[in-house]
Design a protein around this motif. Structure first.
Motif, short mmCIF file in Angstrom:
data_model
loop_
_atom_site.label_atom_id
_atom_site.label_comp_id
_atom_site.label_asym_id
_atom_site.label_seq_id
_atom_site.Cartn_x
_atom_site.Cartn_y
_atom_site.Cartn_z
N VAL A 61 0.85 -1.20 -0.08
CA VAL A 61 0.04 0.10 -0.24
C VAL A 61 0.76 1.37 0.04
N ALA A 62 2.00 1.19 0.75
CA ALA A 62 2.87 2.48 0.64
C ALA A 62 3.23 2.88 -0.64
N GLU A 63 3.55 1.55 -1.63
CA GLU A 63 4.30 1.80 -2.79
C GLU A 63 3.20 2.58 -3.46
N ALA A 64 1.81 1.89 -3.63
CA ALA A 64 0.62 2.76 -4.04
C ALA A 64 0.57 3.98 -3.86
N GLY A 65 0.86 4.36 -2.54
CA GLY A 65 1.00 5.78 -2.05
C GLY A 65 1.97 6.63 -2.73
N ASP A 66 3.13 6.07 -3.03
CA ASP A 66 4.22 6.89 -3.55
C ASP A 66 3.85 7.14 -5.17
N TRP A 67 3.01 6.28 -5.85
CA TRP A 67 2.54 6.63 -7.05
C TRP A 67 1.45 7.60 -7.04
N ILE A 68 0.66 7.55 -6.12
CA ILE A 68 -0.21 8.79 -6.16
C ILE A 68 0.23 9.99 -5.71
N ARG A 69 1.40 9.88 -4.95
CA ARG A 69 1.89 11.20 -4.76
C ARG A 69 2.82 11.79 -6.29
N GLU A 70 3.47 10.78 -6.86
CA GLU A 70 3.94 11.14 -8.06
C GLU A 70 2.97 11.50 -8.96
N TRP A 71 1.74 10.91 -9.12
CA TRP A 71 0.66 11.49 -10.00
C TRP A 71 0.35 12.80 -9.75
N ARG A 72 0.20 13.17 -8.38
CA ARG A 72 -0.23 14.76 -8.21
C ARG A 72 0.83 15.36 -8.40
N GLN A 73 2.00 15.12 -8.34
CA GLN A 73 3.19 15.87 -8.84
C GLN A 73 3.36 16.26 -9.90
#
Length: 198
Positions: A61-73
């Protein structure tokens, strides 16, 4: 050396405004990703169908959270634009739709999408892609949107056709997937008023 043409879209076209929430037909909404979406994204990327057509998987789930941060950035850097596709009433995640490979100066981007297993066969991807396309070509002023999918991915080809993306050809041996190299269909839509002068 001066350019002979002006950019189709200028820097700040996206990042100069908040990422919009886009209501779509059939009770869908395209909204910016939230940190709380990470468990649902992780779950989607455990699905064997996703593994068949995508080169990534999520280990946590933490990796998926990193993706979401990347998508927002990516919105802020005008590199890509990603939306969660959700049920407008219940807020349940049904998929993702995105503009990738953004080239503002040329007015081009690539449309991408996926759906959760429960969202498949219900027109979710087609409705989301239609809404995103209408926004990108009509409201923002992109000139050309491309859509690529593996030739063997017949469901994705149906989505491209239903959303008005004309098949332009086949890119041979273009994408490496876990099972080897795939030929890719190239579909595209071009915005209104784009014919050259006669």
């Amino acid at each position: 050396m001066p350019f002979l043409i002006s950019p189709v879209l200028t820097a700040g076209t996206l990042a100069g405004r908040p990422q919009p929430v886009l209501p779509a037909d059939g009770g869908l909404v395209l909204r910016p990703w939230r940190a709380g979406d990470a468990p649902a994204v992780y779950e989607v990327f455990q699905d064997p169908v996703m593994h068949q057509w995508h080169a990534r998987s999520a280990d946590s789930v933490a990796e998926a959270g990193d993706w979401i941060r990347e998508w927002r950035q990516a919105w802020e850097g005008e590199r890509e634009a990603h939306w969660a596709v959700a049920d407008a009433d219940r807020g349940v995640l049904l998929g993702r739709v995105a503009l990738r490979e953004l080239r503002l100066e040329d007015g081009t981007a690539e449309v991408a999408y996926w759906t959760v297993p429960a969202g498949r066969g219900r027109g979710v991807a087609a409705r989301a892609a239609t809404r995103l396309t209408r926004w990108a070509l009509g409201e923002i002023g992109f000139h050309r949107l491309e859509l690529l999918h593996a030739v063997r991915n017949e469901a994705s080809c149906r989505v491209a056709t239903r959303t008005g993306f004309a098949l332009e050809g086949t890119k041979r041996s273009a994408i490496l997937q876990p099972d080897g190299w795939h030929d890719m269909h190239l579909h595209a839509r071009v915005g209104p008023g784009t014919l050259p002068p006669s």
